[in-house]
Scaffold this active site. Structure first.
Site, PDB file in Angstrom:
ATOM      1  N   ASP A  34      -5.591  -5.141   9.508  1.00 27.19           N
ATOM      2  CA  ASP A  34      -6.654  -4.409   8.820  1.00 27.19           C
ATOM      3  C   ASP A  34      -8.017  -5.002   9.172  1.00 27.19           C
ATOM      4  O   ASP A  34      -8.120  -6.133   9.670  1.00 27.19           O
ATOM      5  CB  ASP A  34      -6.385  -4.493   7.307  1.00 27.19           C
TER       6      ASP A  34
ATOM      7  N   ASP B 164      -7.439   6.107   4.613  1.00 30.26           N
ATOM      8  CA  ASP B 164      -7.047   5.675   3.265  1.00 30.26           C
ATOM      9  C   ASP B 164      -6.853   6.870   2.353  1.00 30.26           C
ATOM     10  O   ASP B 164      -6.357   6.731   1.239  1.00 30.26           O
ATOM     11  CB  ASP B 164      -8.115   4.744   2.676  1.00 30.26           C
TER      12      ASP B 164
HETATM   13  C1  DGJ Z   1      -7.587  -0.969   3.513  1.00 30.26           C
HETATM   14  C2  DGJ Z   1      -6.415  -0.260   4.098  1.00 30.26           C
HETATM   15  O1  DGJ Z   1      -6.807   0.913   4.735  1.00 30.26           O
HETATM   16  C3  DGJ Z   1      -5.403   0.015   2.991  1.00 30.26           C
HETATM   17  O2  DGJ Z   1      -4.337   0.750   3.488  1.00 30.26           O
HETATM   18  C4  DGJ Z   1      -4.952  -1.287   2.418  1.00 30.26           C
HETATM   19  O3  DGJ Z   1      -4.228  -2.011   3.367  1.00 30.26           O
HETATM   20  C5  DGJ Z   1      -6.145  -2.082   1.906  1.00 30.26           C
HETATM   21  N1  DGJ Z   1      -7.172  -2.212   2.915  1.00 30.26           N
HETATM   22  C6  DGJ Z   1      -5.714  -3.451   1.468  1.00 30.26           C
HETATM   23  O4  DGJ Z   1      -6.769  -4.237   1.140  1.00 30.26           O
END
Ligand code: DGJ
Length: 733
Positions: free
Chosen positions: A478, A548
């Site tokens: 991430d 997301d």
């Molecule tokens: C952002 C990501 O896009 C989410 O799927 C998740 O992993 C969060 N960060 C976790 O902090």
């Protein structure tokens, strides 16, 4: 096909199955002109195009009208400051402060295959699959040498371009822009298409008329970004999904970029793409070389379908690498939206148990397993497991998960550091920040200075330790904030302009090291959802978290925009809880499954909280993924109807390469009860074969389905969906 040099005409002819590209050396000085890129033509020499503003019998450099000509000549790789007032690709600054440059032809090589680009992601191909031209040019006054590289694929209408600049000796030269590709052509009635967005709404298609002046997209966030994707296509104004000409560029890069179309006062069109010149400056000392990232050019004479198919085929076979390149991706459950930071071993195992009972293949532990991270305010950089939350650590959890018959994966965010972390307390200088100014926080975190070897080594040691501590088959990498306060404690003042790019190179190096040491690892890149969904990332990870926003109806548009360029097999797509955590919408479990089915399928919810009916649907969804996942992953994708466009319903289709099986995903967003059902026109079927529709057993020839149409099933209510399969039977009469 391939690449030829016609020494008499002094023209390089690059041909793919349906496209031709021509570069001409047009005068004694060796000016390199762009003659043509478009539909396949037999001619080598197409210099008639130069008559627009220049008599090819004259010498460009010697004529008294040099400046005038410079503005109308289609240049292959324009440098700045000598009369071409459009956007230059190469700009420099010498020790004396001079800023003009001119590139002329010197030499060339044509060879089968393609060399790797050291430290940079790039498409690849064997000697049988592609041919490369390296065109050397130079600025004799500056002493700079520039190599323009073009790789042409035998089976695909794609050309990969890159640029290297060398300073063979003498004084250092500061490069203030080195764009990766330029395409000059006469004006015609064109539209511009880009993928625009924001967090949770990435890659919305944005098509508009090309107008006078400069128009384009960019990222200055240090990442390719949610806001603009490094993709730009020019289309004939009349072009559609299925017909018309399209010229597209996609930058194989994950940082700042510029993609710009410019219609000049002389009625000339220039399209450029590359690292954004803002914030960029690279000093080339004697003997040094700078290589700009690769740009992929795709030409289609068959509308957006043709463009999309070329990108998908190229990226699936010549960009994505590793153990999972040609393999089905495991279905997974990710605990993020199920628990956020609030979990312990028992909670995770209760979800995992349900997952395993349902037939899900992998459990992914998301954020919150390390340091003292119970919220997003701390611990990034402290990559040691929180034993209070997870006694026995990742090892025990992984063992339990494997005992249940599933693979195990984890989340990491290696590029970041929290001010509240042991790493930051020990090494505050590891973060990007300018002296004397408090750095701008985002999600309470700072960005590590990955341009520094010491910082990369430190972080890599932590990654290595984590991945060695347990059986871990998957990593979600991430990256949750843009770059700000871009200053490095290690670079001298006159080299700070190198930092954005050196950062991206640092990310690539880390991922390459990880994949070299753990070759069977499945890597999924992520950037606050889809903030770095670009070809650069695809070189390292065969799949990327798309957004997301996990809500099924919003996802229709996000996935449609993404699939315009990137293969379905690269899109992470999960069934999430309702009401949706993003927009509170409530949709049927079946529809959520359907929308995720075409990507890398998974669940992102608390399986222990599902109703018995919902749980009972999971095995069926997994069976559909097992049965049809391959068609989405390896087949040809067609956009049949777009909810983004019609506001009511969405239909996508994938056809297996042998054209014996087609899968259609239909989502009725808004009810059409008491109105005639829409008729859609499938594409990509074999006209001669007879296909049976799974819905009702109806049989027609491919031609019959494609030309007479397929009436969609009647459904009562909003947010409903259907999976329809057309399976080939015997030959049609
Ligand atoms: C952002 C990501 O896009 C989410 O799927 C998740 O992993 C969060 N960060 C976790 O902090």
């Amino acid at each position: 096909m391939g690449i030829r040099y016609d020494g008499k005409a002094r023209v390089f002819a690059l041909d793919t199955p349906d496209s031709s590209y021509r570069i001409g050396i047009i005068d004694e000085e060796g000016f390199i002109a762009h003659l043509y890129y478009g539909r396949r033509v037999p001619d080598t020499d197409l210099r008639q195009i130069l008559r627009v503003g220049f008599d090819p019998a004259e010498s460009f450099a010697r004529t008294g009208n040099q400046v005038k000509y410079a503005g109308t000549l289609p240049a292959e790789y324009p440098a700045g400051g000598t009369g071409d007032f459009r956007r230059p690709c190469l700009t420099v600054e010498t020790v004396s402060g001079a800023r003009d440059a001119v590139l002329v032809y010197r030499d060339h090589r044509i060879y089968a295959g393609k060399h790797r680009m050291k430290g940079l992601p790039a498409v690849y191909g064997t000697e049988k699959e592609c041919t490369t031209l390296e065109l050397d040019c130079a600025d004799p006054v500056l002493g700079l040498e520039v190599t323009l590289s073009y790789t042409v694929f035998e089976q695909l209408d794609a050309i990969a371009r890159s640029v290297s600049v060398r300073n063979p000796g003498g004084e250092p030269v500061r490069l203030t822009s080195v764009l990766s590709a330029c395409l000059d052509m006469p004006n015609r009635d064109l539209d511009v298409l880009t993928l625009h967005g924001t967090w949770s709404s990435e890659r919305m298609q944005n098509r508009r008329r090309l107008v006078w002046g400069k128009q384009g997209i960019a990222s200055l966030r240090g990442i390719s970004s949610h806001e603009e994707n490094p993709f730009l296509a020019l289309l004939e104004h009349t072009a559609t999904q299925t017909q018309g000409q399209v010229w597209a560029m996609n930058l194989v890069y994950s940082g700042n970029f510029l993609a710009e179309a410019e219609l000049s006062e002389q009625d000339q069109l220039r399209l450029v793409m590359g690292i954004h010149p803002d914030g960029f400056a690279w000093t080339l000392a004697a003997g040094e070389c700078f290589t700009a990232p690769e740009t992929v050019l795709v030409y289609s004479a068959s509308g957006l379908d043709g463009m999309t198919h070329t990108f998908h085929d190229l990226y699936r076979a010549h960009l994505i690498r590793g153990a999972y390149r040609d393999k089905p991706r495991p279905s997974l459950v990710n605990n993020w939206e199920a628990t956020y930071f609030d979990f312990d071993t028992d909670k995770l195992l209760s979800i995992a148990r349900k997952a395993s009972e349902s037939g899900i293949e992998m459990f992914v532990l998301d954020d919150g397993w390390f340091g003292k991270r119970d919220s997003d305010t701390c611990s990034l950089g402290d990559w040691t497991v929180n034993e209070q939350k997870l006694p026995g650590g990742l090892k025990r959890l992984s063992e339990e998960i494997h005992r249940m018959g599933m693979k195990f994966g984890i989340w990491m965010e290696p590029e970041m550091v929290s001010p509240d972390s042991d790493l930051y307390r020990a090494h505050p200088d590891y973060a990007l920040k300018t002296p004397g100014r408090a750095p701008a926080l985002s999600r309470h975190q700072l960005v590590l200075d990955l341009s520094r070897r010491e910082v990369r080594d430190c972080i890599y040691a932590k990654i290595h330790a984590v991945l060695s501590s347990a059986q871990i088959e998957y990593v979600k990498w991430d990256m949750n904030r843009p770059l700000t306060n871009v200053w490095s404690a290690e670079l001298p003042p006159d080299r700070q302009g190198e930092l954005y790019h050196r950062y991206v190179l640092g990310v690539y190096e880390l991922q390459e090291r990880m994949l070299t040491d753990f070759p069977d690892l499945l890597l999924e890149n992520c950037c606050s959802g889809g903030g770095r969904f670009d070809p650069g990332m695809l070189y390292y990870s065969p799949q990327i978290w798309t957004s997301d926003n996990t809500e099924a109806i919003d996802r229709l548009k996000i996935q449609e925009g993404t699939a315009l360029v990137y293969p379905l097999s690269s899109m992470g797509a999960h069934v999430a809880a309702c009401p949706s955590h993003t927009n509170s919408r409530v949709t049927p479990f079946a529809t959520r499954g359907l929308v995720s089915l075409c990507g890398c399928f998974g669940y992102e919810l608390d399986l222990t909280k599902l109703t018995a009916e919902e749980l009972a649907e999971i095995p069926g969804q997994l069976r559909a993924y097992a049965a049809y996942g391959d068609v989405f992953r390896t087949g040809d994708y067609y956009r049949i109807a777009s909810f983004a466009e019609n506001g009511e319903y969405d239909v996508l289709m994938a056809v297996s390469k042998d054209r014996r099986r087609a899968v259609l995903v239909y989502v009725q967003v808004l009810s059409r009860q008491k109105r005639p059902v829409p008729v859609v026109y499938p594409r990509g079927l074999d006209e001669q074969l007879c296909y049976r529709l799974s819905e009702n057993g109806e049989k027609h020839s491919g031609a019959g389905w494609m030309h007479a149409g397929l009436p969609l099933p009647q459904m009562k209510g909003d947010f409903l969906g259907r999976l329809m399969v057309l399976e080939a039977e015997e030959e049609a009469e």
